[in-house]
Design a protein around this motif. Structure first.
Motif, PDB file in Angstrom:
ATOM      1  N   ASN A 259       5.169   2.719  16.349  1.00 51.00           N
ATOM      2  CA  ASN A 259       4.461   4.002  16.244  1.00 51.00           C
ATOM      3  C   ASN A 259       5.388   5.181  15.981  1.00 51.00           C
ATOM      4  OD1 ASN A 259       5.628   4.148  18.773  1.00 51.00           O
ATOM      5  ND2 ASN A 259       3.799   4.901  19.813  1.00 51.00           N
ATOM      6  N   ARG A 260       6.722   4.957  16.027  1.00 46.68           N
ATOM      7  CA  ARG A 260       7.706   5.992  15.669  1.00 46.68           C
ATOM      8  C   ARG A 260       8.445   5.662  14.386  1.00 46.68           C
ATOM      9  NH1 ARG A 260      11.868   6.820  20.431  1.00 46.68           N
ATOM     10  NH2 ARG A 260      12.760   8.247  18.893  1.00 46.68           N
ATOM     11  N   THR A 261       8.201   4.492  13.818  1.00 51.01           N
ATOM     12  CA  THR A 261       9.078   3.972  12.777  1.00 51.01           C
ATOM     13  C   THR A 261       8.467   4.083  11.394  1.00 51.01           C
ATOM     14  OG1 THR A 261      10.052   2.414  14.367  1.00 51.01           O
ATOM     15  CG2 THR A 261      10.376   1.949  12.023  1.00 51.01           C
ATOM     16  N   VAL A 262       9.307   4.464  10.432  1.00 47.92           N
ATOM     17  CA  VAL A 262       8.984   4.416   9.010  1.00 47.92           C
ATOM     18  C   VAL A 262       9.946   3.425   8.362  1.00 47.92           C
ATOM     19  CG1 VAL A 262       8.889   5.704   6.845  1.00 47.92           C
ATOM     20  CG2 VAL A 262       8.188   6.805   8.982  1.00 47.92           C
ATOM     21  N   ALA A 263       9.419   2.486   7.612  1.00 51.02           N
ATOM     22  CA  ALA A 263      10.279   1.582   6.843  1.00 51.02           C
ATOM     23  C   ALA A 263      10.709   2.354   5.597  1.00 51.02           C
ATOM     24  CB  ALA A 263       9.532   0.315   6.472  1.00 51.02           C
ATOM     25  N   ASP A 264      11.867   3.047   5.678  1.00 51.26           N
ATOM     26  CA  ASP A 264      12.199   3.906   4.543  1.00 51.26           C
ATOM     27  C   ASP A 264      13.081   3.213   3.509  1.00 51.26           C
ATOM     28  OD1 ASP A 264      14.796   4.238   5.595  1.00 51.26           O
ATOM     29  OD2 ASP A 264      14.539   6.366   6.059  1.00 51.26           O
ATOM     30  N   GLU A 265      13.222   1.896   3.651  1.00 52.45           N
ATOM     31  CA  GLU A 265      13.670   1.021   2.561  1.00 52.45           C
ATOM     32  C   GLU A 265      13.085  -0.358   2.783  1.00 52.45           C
ATOM     33  OE1 GLU A 265      17.695   0.513   1.361  1.00 52.45           O
ATOM     34  OE2 GLU A 265      18.192   2.646   1.612  1.00 52.45           O
TER      35      GLU A 265
END
Length: 352
Positions: A259-265
């Motif tokens: 809920n805090r994480t973005v898969a930014d790659e």
């Protein structure tokens, strides 16, 4: 970018000495994080639907960053005009609303910064969220450490001063800090936060440790409370895994921090004709992309594909068209674009 997540790599420099210099580089600060100015809600990160825009050299450079489709000789107005078209193409072709861009001291502390700002300004003027991430240099400097604290901190001083007032701009202190142990990296991330207390916590992306390959350690650190976390995930990290194994691998790297994480790659080959819209249990890349996008959607995670645009990269989901002065983009793999849309909450699932 696409590096294997090795956990025990030592650089030519002495790690402990370098870390001490890096943490001490800004005098008069402490490692205690400032209170969160705006805690990240625990309802997911789906507002980030994006792509990376990259230098053909994979963003590792010991000079100005040269994003694909742009020219180092262009002034601010020319850069802004070209970037505006590429940003609009990301939206038109993919439905993206976020772009992740590299920065380095050469670019920010040098003469090209005035022109490079045209990319950031063009994106935010069109309502795009922008993630600015520091990339280390190449050659001997490509070791997972901050190259030089004496240029790293002035770079961030300039970037923060310029964009802290723009709510669409987000800051990622370092991309893939694999030279540091988990605790050392958490210390540096906390140092960044205490150095820039005016930056709202919900505009900071703290990279997962290693090659951004797990967020569990930074998630557990109370000094980093209120920030987003960034995870990288790649199919080539395994020779082969099933769909279910990829789902399990991703969830292990996330722990209870989705809920805090973005898969930014994350990414896979897009120019080789693979069809990501159909099950293909024997194909590792198809298993990976389907597993990741399904899981992002189920967990309410945002994602930023690598790369949206990078010249001569088989993973690139866009390619340059049009003229040098008036660039546009074309999609290299519609089924890949379909999976991005699915992960972002649109479209249709793969029929299994």
């Amino acid at each position: 970018m696409r590096k294997s997540p090795a956990r025990a790599r030592f650089a030519p420099r002495l790690r402990a000495a370098f870390v001490a210099v890096a943490i001490a580089a800004v005098s008069g600060t402490t490692l205690a994080g400032s209170p969160a100015s705006a805690a990240v809600p625990g309802t997911g990160t789906t507002q980030f639907k994006g792509v990376n825009w990259a230098d053909p050299r994979d963003n590792y450079a010991d000079d100005y960053l040269h994003l694909s489709g742009l020219s180092l000789s262009d002034d601010y107005a020319q850069t802004y005009a070209k970037a505006s078209r590429i940003i609009e193409a990301f939206r038109a072709n993919l439905g993206a609303n976020t772009v992740r861009l590299p920065i380095n001291p050469y670019t920010v502390n040098g003469a090209y910064w005035k022109s490079y700002r045209g990319v950031i300004d063009a994106a935010t003027a069109r309502g795009f969220k922008v993630i600015l991430s520091y990339w280390e240099g190449t050659g001997a400097r490509k070791d997972g450490f901050i190259d030089d604290p004496s240029t790293f901190w002035p770079m961030w001083d300039t970037v923060v001063k310029t964009y802290t007032g723009n709510r669409l701009v987000h800051f990622e202190p370092m991309n893939e800090p694999h030279g540091y142990t988990d605790s050392q990296w958490a210390d540096i991330a906390a140092q960044w936060l205490s150095t820039y207390p005016s930056v709202p916590r919900d505009r900071v992306f703290v990279s997962g440790a290693g090659y951004n390959d797990h967020v569990t350690s930074v998630c557990a650190d109370p000094r980093l409370k209120g920030t987003y976390l960034s995870l990288h995930h790649y199919g080539f990290w395994k020779n082969y895994a099933t769909y279910d194994q990829w789902v399990a691998d991703l969830k292990e790297r996330l722990g209870d921090c989705a809920n805090r994480t973005v898969a930014d790659e994350f990414g896979a080959p897009m120019t080789t004709g693979l069809n990501y819209d159909k099950p293909a249990p024997d194909n590792n890349s198809i298993n990976f992309i389907q597993a990741d996008t399904d899981t992002f959607r189920k967990l309410g995670m945002g994602s930023v594909y690598w790369p949206g645009l990078r010249t001569d990269d088989t993973y690139s989901i866009q390619t340059l068209t049009g003229t040098t002065a008036r660039p546009w983009l074309a999609t290299t793999n519609q089924s890949g674009a379909d999976r991005l849309a699915w992960g972002w909450g649109r479209g249709r699932p793969v029929s299994r």
